[in-house]
Write an enzyme that holds these catalytic residues in place. Structure first.
Site, PDB file in Angstrom:
ATOM      1  N   ASN A   9       0.858  -1.192   0.000  1.00  0.00           N
ATOM      2  CA  ASN A   9       0.000   0.000   0.000  1.00  0.00           C
ATOM      3  C   ASN A   9       0.891   1.238   0.000  1.00  0.00           C
ATOM      4  O   ASN A   9       1.424   1.626   1.034  1.00  0.00           O
ATOM      5  CB  ASN A   9      -0.894  -0.034   1.250  1.00  0.00           C
ATOM      6  CG  ASN A   9      -1.722   1.231   1.391  1.00  0.00           C
ATOM      7  OD1 ASN A   9      -1.862   2.000   0.441  1.00  0.00           O
ATOM      8  ND2 ASN A   9      -2.271   1.447   2.586  1.00  0.00           N
ATOM      9  N   LYS A  11       0.015   4.242  -0.418  1.00  0.00           N
ATOM     10  CA  LYS A  11      -0.675   5.444   0.084  1.00  0.00           C
ATOM     11  C   LYS A  11      -0.441   6.620  -0.869  1.00  0.00           C
ATOM     12  O   LYS A  11      -0.325   6.403  -2.072  1.00  0.00           O
ATOM     13  CB  LYS A  11      -0.220   5.767   1.513  1.00  0.00           C
ATOM     14  CG  LYS A  11      -0.288   4.547   2.426  1.00  0.00           C
ATOM     15  CD  LYS A  11      -0.134   4.876   3.869  1.00  0.00           C
ATOM     16  CE  LYS A  11      -0.203   3.584   4.674  1.00  0.00           C
ATOM     17  NZ  LYS A  11      -0.287   3.810   6.103  1.00  0.00           N
ATOM     18  N   HIS A  97      -9.621   1.260   4.541  1.00  0.00           N
ATOM     19  CA  HIS A  97      -8.374   1.530   5.268  1.00  0.00           C
ATOM     20  C   HIS A  97      -8.666   2.521   6.395  1.00  0.00           C
ATOM     21  O   HIS A  97      -9.486   3.430   6.242  1.00  0.00           O
ATOM     22  CB  HIS A  97      -7.309   2.075   4.312  1.00  0.00           C
ATOM     23  CG  HIS A  97      -5.963   2.126   4.954  1.00  0.00           C
ATOM     24  ND1 HIS A  97      -5.594   3.148   5.815  1.00  0.00           N
ATOM     25  CD2 HIS A  97      -4.922   1.270   4.898  1.00  0.00           C
ATOM     26  CE1 HIS A  97      -4.363   2.896   6.245  1.00  0.00           C
ATOM     27  NE2 HIS A  97      -3.937   1.770   5.710  1.00  0.00           N
ATOM     28  N   GLU A  99      -7.188   5.026   7.403  1.00  0.00           N
ATOM     29  CA  GLU A  99      -7.021   6.440   7.041  1.00  0.00           C
ATOM     30  C   GLU A  99      -8.251   6.956   6.304  1.00  0.00           C
ATOM     31  O   GLU A  99      -8.598   8.129   6.414  1.00  0.00           O
ATOM     32  CB  GLU A  99      -5.738   6.611   6.209  1.00  0.00           C
ATOM     33  CG  GLU A  99      -4.501   6.465   7.091  1.00  0.00           C
ATOM     34  CD  GLU A  99      -3.284   5.862   6.397  1.00  0.00           C
ATOM     35  OE1 GLU A  99      -3.230   5.859   5.156  1.00  0.00           O
ATOM     36  OE2 GLU A  99      -2.388   5.389   7.118  1.00  0.00           O
ATOM     37  N   GLU A 169      -5.578  -4.355  10.775  1.00  0.00           N
ATOM     38  CA  GLU A 169      -4.550  -3.339  10.977  1.00  0.00           C
ATOM     39  C   GLU A 169      -4.890  -2.499  12.209  1.00  0.00           C
ATOM     40  O   GLU A 169      -5.684  -1.551  12.103  1.00  0.00           O
ATOM     41  CB  GLU A 169      -4.481  -2.401   9.761  1.00  0.00           C
ATOM     42  CG  GLU A 169      -4.155  -3.079   8.464  1.00  0.00           C
ATOM     43  CD  GLU A 169      -3.591  -2.087   7.449  1.00  0.00           C
ATOM     44  OE1 GLU A 169      -2.478  -2.311   6.987  1.00  0.00           O
ATOM     45  OE2 GLU A 169      -4.254  -1.076   7.170  1.00  0.00           O
ATOM     46  N   GLY A 175       2.205   2.950  10.841  1.00  0.00           N
ATOM     47  CA  GLY A 175       3.158   4.039  10.650  1.00  0.00           C
ATOM     48  C   GLY A 175       3.796   4.531  11.937  1.00  0.00           C
ATOM     49  O   GLY A 175       4.437   5.573  11.963  1.00  0.00           O
ATOM     50  N   SER A 215       3.206  -1.417  10.592  1.00  0.00           N
ATOM     51  CA  SER A 215       4.648  -1.439  10.866  1.00  0.00           C
ATOM     52  C   SER A 215       5.298  -2.805  10.630  1.00  0.00           C
ATOM     53  O   SER A 215       6.181  -3.203  11.384  1.00  0.00           O
ATOM     54  CB  SER A 215       4.928  -0.934  12.293  1.00  0.00           C
ATOM     55  OG  SER A 215       4.486   0.404  12.437  1.00  0.00           O
TER      56      SER A 215
END
Ligand code: PGA
Length: 254
Positions: A9, A11, A97, A99, A169, A175, A215
């Site tokens: 991914n 992003k 996701h 985000e 996730e 991150g 991560s």
């Protein structure tokens, strides 16, 4: 037998030239023996999809998009439909996701519609779920994950559901450099599999690939992918460096 999958991914990273450079590097470094039974999916930004697709021709690498709109077309300025995603040669699309949930207010109801439209276009869906730090700490996380899974996915019939991959996730691990321990992650994967088994069937649950994301790096990938219920990973930061990404793909065989 469910398949191992490693998905990159990217992003909102990599313009067109940078995308082509990274894909060329990955393609050059990936050798057949690294794949084995593992499916490798590259998920660049929309603007790079068509060009990346050309570079993937003749390889086993698959391509996915990071999002899609739930309508097929219409007055939705700035949006991209599942049909458009499909037309670039994508086999996969990411839906839900964290985000997107966090910054673009995507609810389970909206995500259910996106899932439906992607499946209608014969795309495979990588459906993301995961709890925030607060939900982990106040112990509501199991309920949160169960709602994300059931509200987002359980409108699908059994045949449609066979095109779903789940990515767990934990938001607090994305991150941040903090990874769930392999035991913590595997427990959640077993829980998600149980939720799927209770609604569909044990057989369908056993055939569903559940990826871990948050991560994942070359030095923790092997211990995660060795776990019974972790069927690969959704890789953010480490997928932007070809060498790290290849190491992660290789570690699915360790
Ligand atoms: P990360 O991102 O690997 O950079 O934590 C994973 C993801 O958000 O899919």
């Amino acid at each position: 037998m469910r398949r191992k999958i490693i998905a990159a991914n990217w992003k909102m990273h990599k313009n067109l030239d940078e995308s082509l450079a990274l894909v060329s590097e990955v393609r050059g470094m990936l050798r057949d023996e690294f794949y084995g039974n593992t499916e490798v999916v590259i998920i660049p930004p929309f603007t790079s999809l068509s060009s990346v697709k050309r570079l993937l021709e003749g390889t086993e690498l698959m391509m996915g998009a990071q999002n899609c709109h739930y309508e097929e077309n219409g007055a939705f300025t700035g949006e991209i439909s599942a049909n458009m995603v499909k037309s670039t040669g994508c086999a996969y699309v990411l839906v839900g996701h964290s985000e997107r949930r966090q910054f673009f207010n995507e609810t389970n109801d909206i995500l259910a519609k996106k899932v439906k439209s992607a499946i209608r276009q014969e795309l495979k869906v990588i459906y993301c779920c995961g709890e925030t730090l607060q939900e982990r700490e106040d112990s509501s996380y199991m309920k949160v994950i169960e709602a994300q899974i059931s509200e987002g996915l359980f409108h699908l019939d059994r045949k449609e559901f066979s095109n779903v991959v789940v990515a767990y996730e934990p938001v607090w691990a994305i991150g941040t450099g903090k990874t769930a321990t392999p035991e913590m992650a595997n427990d959640m994967h077993m829980f998600i599999r149980k939720v799927i088994a209770n609604f569909y069937s044990e057989e369908i649950a056993q055939n569903t690939s559940i990826l871990y994301g948050g991560s994942v790096k070359p030095d923790n990938a092997t211990s995660l992918f060795k776990c019974s219920d972790i069927d690969g990973g959704l890789i953010g930061g480490a997928s932007l460096k070809a060498r790290d990404f290849i190491e992660i793909v290789k570690s699915t065989h360790n």
